[in-house]
Scaffold this motif. Structure first.
Motif, PDB file in Angstrom:
ATOM      1  N   UNK A 202      28.822  36.654  24.044  1.00 28.91           N
ATOM      2  CA  UNK A 202      29.957  36.330  23.288  1.00 28.91           C
ATOM      3  C   UNK A 202      31.205  35.754  23.952  1.00 28.91           C
ATOM      4  N   UNK A 203      31.436  36.187  24.890  1.00 22.23           N
ATOM      5  CA  UNK A 203      32.593  35.519  25.797  1.00 22.23           C
ATOM      6  C   UNK A 203      32.487  35.640  27.282  1.00 22.23           C
ATOM      7  N   UNK A 204      33.104  34.639  27.942  1.00 22.84           N
ATOM      8  CA  UNK A 204      32.881  34.431  29.394  1.00 22.84           C
ATOM      9  C   UNK A 204      34.560  34.329  29.848  1.00 22.84           C
ATOM     10  N   UNK A 205      34.872  35.230  30.646  1.00 21.96           N
ATOM     11  CA  UNK A 205      36.301  35.048  31.345  1.00 21.96           C
ATOM     12  C   UNK A 205      36.405  35.148  32.525  1.00 21.96           C
ATOM     13  N   UNK A 206      37.269  34.222  33.304  1.00 23.31           N
ATOM     14  CA  UNK A 206      37.479  34.173  34.900  1.00 23.31           C
ATOM     15  C   UNK A 206      38.970  34.891  34.900  1.00 23.31           C
ATOM     16  N   UNK A 207      38.896  35.659  36.197  1.00 24.60           N
ATOM     17  CA  UNK A 207      40.225  36.024  36.479  1.00 24.60           C
ATOM     18  C   UNK A 207      40.501  35.665  38.189  1.00 24.60           C
ATOM     19  N   UNK A 208      41.531  35.506  38.516  1.00 22.85           N
ATOM     20  CA  UNK A 208      41.658  35.005  40.130  1.00 22.85           C
ATOM     21  C   UNK A 208      41.768  36.330  40.819  1.00 22.85           C
ATOM     22  N   UNK A 209      41.973  37.534  40.045  1.00 21.48           N
ATOM     23  CA  UNK A 209      42.073  38.666  40.838  1.00 21.48           C
ATOM     24  C   UNK A 209      40.832  39.179  41.719  1.00 21.48           C
ATOM     25  N   UNK A 210      41.342  39.554  43.102  1.00 21.86           N
ATOM     26  CA  UNK A 210      40.331  40.018  43.872  1.00 21.86           C
ATOM     27  C   UNK A 210      40.422  41.430  44.234  1.00 21.86           C
ATOM     28  N   UNK A 211      39.313  42.034  44.813  1.00 23.33           N
ATOM     29  CA  UNK A 211      39.421  43.533  44.896  1.00 23.33           C
ATOM     30  C   UNK A 211      40.162  43.551  46.169  1.00 23.33           C
ATOM     31  N   UNK A 212      40.641  42.752  46.973  1.00 26.41           N
ATOM     32  CA  UNK A 212      41.253  42.948  48.202  1.00 26.41           C
ATOM     33  C   UNK A 212      42.807  42.772  47.789  1.00 26.41           C
TER      34      UNK A 212
END
Length: 94
Positions: A71-81
């Motif tokens: 249904x949807x694909x979204x990117x985020x630049x957040x890293x776990x670090x």
């Protein structure tokens, strides 16, 4: 002076909203029938839908094959670090 890291290869292919092939995957953070969260070379990738499955995972090659109703694909630049006090999901949905 800050050095820039070279951009690594990442590719996302979606076929008829039923199957997807992703390269440049660093880690599969979570998955269930409605949501898959991947850490990629280009940031976090969230795939939402129904009846989602991880069909193939190659950690060595950094490849993942997905299937289901996308249904949807979204990117985020957040890293776990990031900062330990920051809420990861709050950043992801900003």
């Amino acid at each position: 002076m800050e050095e820039r890291q070279p951009v690594k290869a990442h590719k996302l292919v979606v076929n008829n909203r039923k199957t997807s092939m992703v390269t440049g995957v660093l880690d599969v953070l979570s998955f269930d029938l409605n949501e898959i969260l991947l850490e990629t070379e280009q940031g976090m990738l969230m795939v939402k839908g129904t009846d989602l499955h991880v069909n193939r995972l190659s950690v060595e090659k950094g490849e993942v094959d997905l299937s289901g109703n996308i249904d949807s694909i979204a990117y985020s630049s957040v890293s776990q670090a990031g900062h330990p006090n920051d809420n990861f999901f709050a950043k992801l949905f900003k």
